[in-house]
Design a protein around this motif. Structure first.
Motif, PDB file in Angstrom:
ATOM      1  N   GLU A   6     -24.757 -25.277  59.319  1.00  0.00           N
ATOM      2  CA  GLU A   6     -23.959 -25.654  60.576  1.00  0.00           C
ATOM      3  C   GLU A   6     -23.821 -24.570  61.250  1.00  0.00           C
ATOM      4  O   GLU A   6     -23.973 -24.879  62.580  1.00  0.00           O
ATOM      5  CB  GLU A   6     -23.586 -26.563  60.522  1.00  0.00           C
ATOM      6  N   ARG A  22     -25.653 -24.176  64.888  1.00  0.00           N
ATOM      7  CA  ARG A  22     -25.059 -24.559  66.058  1.00  0.00           C
ATOM      8  C   ARG A  22     -25.447 -22.940  67.288  1.00  0.00           C
ATOM      9  O   ARG A  22     -25.993 -23.324  68.498  1.00  0.00           O
ATOM     10  CB  ARG A  22     -23.782 -24.422  65.878  1.00  0.00           C
ATOM     11  N   GLY A  30     -29.176 -29.949  62.216  1.00  0.00           N
ATOM     12  CA  GLY A  30     -28.286 -30.882  61.956  1.00  0.00           C
ATOM     13  C   GLY A  30     -28.021 -32.470  61.161  1.00  0.00           C
ATOM     14  O   GLY A  30     -27.139 -32.937  60.655  1.00  0.00           O
ATOM     15  N   ASP A  68     -21.466 -25.469  55.405  1.00  0.00           N
ATOM     16  CA  ASP A  68     -21.164 -24.969  56.668  1.00  0.00           C
ATOM     17  C   ASP A  68     -21.580 -23.992  57.140  1.00  0.00           C
ATOM     18  O   ASP A  68     -21.952 -23.533  59.018  1.00  0.00           O
ATOM     19  CB  ASP A  68     -19.696 -23.866  56.453  1.00  0.00           C
ATOM     20  N   GLY A 103     -28.791 -31.590  57.694  1.00  0.00           N
ATOM     21  CA  GLY A 103     -27.245 -31.461  57.216  1.00  0.00           C
ATOM     22  C   GLY A 103     -25.799 -32.038  56.720  1.00  0.00           C
ATOM     23  O   GLY A 103     -25.551 -32.068  55.933  1.00  0.00           O
ATOM     24  N   ALA A 104     -26.291 -33.144  58.034  1.00  0.00           N
ATOM     25  CA  ALA A 104     -25.127 -33.967  57.822  1.00  0.00           C
ATOM     26  C   ALA A 104     -24.869 -35.393  56.976  1.00  0.00           C
ATOM     27  O   ALA A 104     -24.519 -35.466  56.314  1.00  0.00           O
ATOM     28  CB  ALA A 104     -25.221 -34.826  59.208  1.00  0.00           C
TER      29      ALA A 104
END
Length: 124
Positions: free
Chosen positions: A40, A44, A20, A37, A23-24
């Motif tokens: 993510e 999640r 995460g 997206d 990814g960010a």
């Protein structure tokens, strides 16, 4: 068995946080917003599985077959679902045709659903 479930939960959770964070930050530079997206979503759902396994590991005895089945289904489903999404998210960047992984994602989702059903069966 409880320790195995809790360790699995911790590994999935730690990896979800690491991915995460990438990814960010780092992956934002190389993935399109649509692919990011999707990535993510994989992170999640991996975290959902980690939290679920942690709760199971702390609360169940795993003496019932349905409890063990729930662990295996949620773990394998999470891996198939999330890892297939991770690879599909990077396919364009890697310039690889990974479309064959497309059917793996819903299979992983199905296994996670069956894991939840195994939990329901345990308490019926």
């Amino acid at each position: 068995m409880n320790n195995i479930v809790i360790i699995t939960a911790a590994l999935l959770g730690a990896l979800a946080i690491i991915l995460g964070a990438f990814g960010a930050h780092a992956f934002k530079k190389i993935l399109s917003p649509e692919k990011l997206d999707s990535f993510e979503v994989g992170v999640r759902y991996q975290m959902y599985a980690a939290i679920t396994l942690l709760v199971l590991g702390l609360n169940l005895s795993f003496e019932y077959q349905s409890e063990r089945v729930a662990y295996y289904l949620i773990t394998s489903g999470s891996l198939l679902f999330s890892v297939s999404i991770y690879f599909l998210s990077f396919a364009e960047y890697w310039k690889k045709n990974l479309k064959f992984l497309g059917p793996i994602t819903p299979l992983g989702g199905l296994l996670m659903i069956l894991g939840w059903i195994a939990i329901i069966i345990r308490f019926l």
